[in-house]
Design an enzyme around this catalytic site. Sequence first.
Site, PDB file in Angstrom:
ATOM      1  N   LYS A   1       1.222  -1.491  -0.188  1.00  0.00           N
ATOM      2  CA  LYS A   1      -0.171   0.118   0.229  1.00  0.00           C
ATOM      3  C   LYS A   1       0.892   1.554  -0.338  1.00  0.00           C
ATOM      4  O   LYS A   1       0.631   1.901  -0.588  1.00  0.00           O
ATOM      5  CB  LYS A   1      -0.891   0.022   1.406  1.00  0.00           C
ATOM      6  CG  LYS A   1      -1.899   1.254   1.398  1.00  0.00           C
ATOM      7  CD  LYS A   1      -3.165   0.875   2.624  1.00  0.00           C
ATOM      8  CE  LYS A   1      -4.110   2.195   1.997  1.00  0.00           C
ATOM      9  NZ  LYS A   1      -5.512   1.538   3.508  1.00  0.00           N
TER      10      LYS A   1
ATOM     11  N   GLU B   1       9.576  -5.336   4.581  1.00  0.00           N
ATOM     12  CA  GLU B   1       9.790  -7.256   4.531  1.00  0.00           C
ATOM     13  C   GLU B   1       9.798  -7.157   2.907  1.00  0.00           C
ATOM     14  O   GLU B   1      10.131  -7.324   2.011  1.00  0.00           O
ATOM     15  CB  GLU B   1       8.862  -7.623   4.743  1.00  0.00           C
ATOM     16  CG  GLU B   1       8.910  -8.176   6.626  1.00  0.00           C
ATOM     17  CD  GLU B   1       8.235  -6.927   7.079  1.00  0.00           C
ATOM     18  OE1 GLU B   1       7.662  -7.318   8.593  1.00  0.00           O
ATOM     19  OE2 GLU B   1       7.999  -6.019   6.822  1.00  0.00           O
TER      20      GLU B   1
ATOM     21  N   GLY C   1      -5.317  -2.735   4.063  1.00  0.00           N
ATOM     22  CA  GLY C   1      -4.521  -4.275   3.935  1.00  0.00           C
ATOM     23  C   GLY C   1      -5.311  -5.699   3.099  1.00  0.00           C
ATOM     24  O   GLY C   1      -5.463  -6.136   2.673  1.00  0.00           O
ATOM     25  N   ARG C   2      -5.795  -5.560   5.181  1.00  0.00           N
ATOM     26  CA  ARG C   2      -6.724  -7.088   4.980  1.00  0.00           C
ATOM     27  C   ARG C   2      -8.084  -6.976   4.525  1.00  0.00           C
ATOM     28  O   ARG C   2      -9.067  -8.100   4.575  1.00  0.00           O
ATOM     29  CB  ARG C   2      -7.025  -7.929   6.358  1.00  0.00           C
ATOM     30  CG  ARG C   2      -7.422  -6.554   7.649  1.00  0.00           C
ATOM     31  CD  ARG C   2      -7.064  -7.067   8.812  1.00  0.00           C
ATOM     32  NE  ARG C   2      -7.767  -5.479   9.730  1.00  0.00           N
ATOM     33  CZ  ARG C   2      -7.006  -4.282  10.522  1.00  0.00           C
ATOM     34  NH1 ARG C   2      -5.859  -4.506   9.395  1.00  0.00           N
ATOM     35  NH2 ARG C   2      -6.979  -3.828  10.589  1.00  0.00           N
TER      36      ARG C   2
ATOM     37  N   GLU D   1      -6.483  -9.577  13.457  1.00  0.00           N
ATOM     38  CA  GLU D   1      -5.912  -7.807  12.608  1.00  0.00           C
ATOM     39  C   GLU D   1      -6.815  -6.871  13.623  1.00  0.00           C
ATOM     40  O   GLU D   1      -6.663  -5.307  14.094  1.00  0.00           O
ATOM     41  CB  GLU D   1      -5.007  -7.873  11.899  1.00  0.00           C
ATOM     42  CG  GLU D   1      -4.040  -6.591  12.101  1.00  0.00           C
ATOM     43  CD  GLU D   1      -3.060  -6.786  11.041  1.00  0.00           C
ATOM     44  OE1 GLU D   1      -1.925  -7.198  10.676  1.00  0.00           O
ATOM     45  OE2 GLU D   1      -3.641  -6.006   9.228  1.00  0.00           O
TER      46      GLU D   1
ATOM     47  N   HIS E   1      -7.274 -36.138  13.565  1.00  0.00           N
ATOM     48  CA  HIS E   1      -6.789 -37.177  13.829  1.00  0.00           C
ATOM     49  C   HIS E   1      -5.813 -36.263  14.128  1.00  0.00           C
ATOM     50  O   HIS E   1      -4.043 -36.630  14.731  1.00  0.00           O
ATOM     51  CB  HIS E   1      -6.275 -37.921  12.639  1.00  0.00           C
ATOM     52  CG  HIS E   1      -6.869 -38.652  12.071  1.00  0.00           C
ATOM     53  ND1 HIS E   1      -7.693 -40.148  12.723  1.00  0.00           N
ATOM     54  CD2 HIS E   1      -8.627 -38.594  11.255  1.00  0.00           C
ATOM     55  CE1 HIS E   1      -8.320 -40.134  11.832  1.00  0.00           C
ATOM     56  NE2 HIS E   1      -8.634 -39.526  10.985  1.00  0.00           N
TER      57      HIS E   1
ATOM     58  N   LYS F   1       7.733  -2.728  14.341  1.00  0.00           N
ATOM     59  CA  LYS F   1       8.568  -2.218  13.021  1.00  0.00           C
ATOM     60  C   LYS F   1       9.231  -1.550  13.578  1.00  0.00           C
ATOM     61  O   LYS F   1      10.500  -0.744  12.700  1.00  0.00           O
ATOM     62  CB  LYS F   1       7.265  -1.809  11.995  1.00  0.00           C
ATOM     63  CG  LYS F   1       6.973  -3.040  11.129  1.00  0.00           C
ATOM     64  CD  LYS F   1       6.147  -2.013  10.320  1.00  0.00           C
ATOM     65  CE  LYS F   1       4.557  -3.447   9.849  1.00  0.00           C
ATOM     66  NZ  LYS F   1       4.229  -2.517   8.353  1.00  0.00           N
TER      67      LYS F   1
END
Length: 551
Positions: free
Chosen positions: A208, A214, A270-271, A356, A387, A518
């Site tokens: 964005k 990263e 963003g999400r 978030e 399982h 960050k």
Amino acid sequence: MKNLNPTSTLSWKKLNKHFLKIRNIHIKDLFQKDINRFKKFSLNFKNLILIDYSKNRITEKTIKYLLNLAQEFHLEQAIKSMFNGDYINVTENKPVLHTALRDFKKKKIFLNNVNISISINEVLEKIKDFSSKVISQEWRGYTGKYITDVVNIGIGGSNLGPEMVIESLTPYKNHLNFHFISNLDGTHVIEVLKKVNIESTIFLISSKTFTTQETMTNALTVKNFFLKQPKVSLSDMSKHFFALSMNEKAVIKFGIIKENFFPFWDWVGGRYSLWSSVGLSIALSIGYKNFSLLLKGAHDMDNHFLHTPLNKNIPVLLGLIGLWYSNFFHTETEGVFVYDQYMNKFAKFLQQTCMESNGKRVDRNRKIVSWQTGSIIWGEPGTNGQHSFYQLLHQGTKLIPSDFIIPMKTHNKINNHHLKLLSHFFAQTRSLAFGKSLQDFLHENKNKSFFKKRFKNKKDFFIYQVCPGNQPTNSFLLRKITPYTLGALIALFEHKIFTQGVILNIYSFDQWGVELGKSIAKDVLSILKSKDLCTKYDSSTNSLINFYKKF
């Protein structure tokens, strides 16, 4: 939005009293008392998604009090405020309008007197045109080879959404191969680059701000790798590098030409961005027509959320029931179990969307909350989970509300695989709700011989097999996993989370906690680059850094 302490409301107090009355009632007793329970506690979305919430520890009074709570918070008005573009993301002074991205047939959507639908449609047309050129092999790399691979470089919402959707819709996928680079660990970049031929690969850099450490570190590594190829010039980047961002200036500075810039906007979280140009990889994978069906499914769920009365509103009811467990039964987690291998990343996607959004501890009145906010979301595809951790659900000490999701029609008809999968799905939700008592075991084995080497009687043995049940579940039966139904399902959960945020009195659309790590990481990086020992932090952090520096 209404700013209230939810625990001080009349509805919350009624819910507290109501909880004390029904907290020990078993789900099987609720079904025995009401033969119409399924009919009362299930909803159908366009005959494509059936939602059964009857296997919950709720009564009609529970729903009544929860709906009253929603009304005390003026939920219907809050929903309208989001769709109208009001600045409900107060701490960042932004509207929240990802819903506008999938309303591309609407002629006019205004924000600050600007018709944003114009720019939305322009980007959609650009996505349509470019994805068509790549899929049809009209778009070529710098050596003239047609494109075979697409690498999406992003993190968080710029990665989780597109990756989940592309994998979930594998049956609709074309010939292109897709790869995702998200982790700052250089291993992630290297392993992806090993799999692709640079001459026939395009790179989508999704950020964005175009400053995310990263993403930009990974993007720069890929860019340098590309420029080191034989006979490559800087201008050849125009055939291979594309940006999905709101920061055009930073995109140009990176070396990506304006024509390869696919914008999205500050009012897209963003999400919630897979519906925007961040979804370019989705359009490349399944074609623009299917991408538009994904948007259409979400848009129709938007209309359901916006226009349906609260007592029939699927996201609202599921959101309220979630609050019922987290704040009255004091559950801390929610399971999401999808019985479809293609959707194996759906729970991971919801982790970010929920945790978030609603992982907050300060309310809209700037007060530290005394109630539970966001739940921990986790899950694994069925039947794998059966399982491993289902044992804890059946016989453990934790109360874990769970969502079970399955398509009724499979994309892969192999023998009777899907029929068996469905049998497990129905069996698990029934077993979790109703369990099996000691009396049931004793009755079933009353005429059978019994070994007595370690146990004196049957009761001593069968006590270990008892499953108490009373574990709540919601069942989602989808006709089939298609772009449309997946879009509707994602939007359903988005709106469930919004509902909870409104009533929890928190801001769901910021993520300041993410920013702290960050900012400290930037500071630590400068220390790691220096030769001096670290004395700036606490003894643990200093010692860890200095141990690394000596090493």
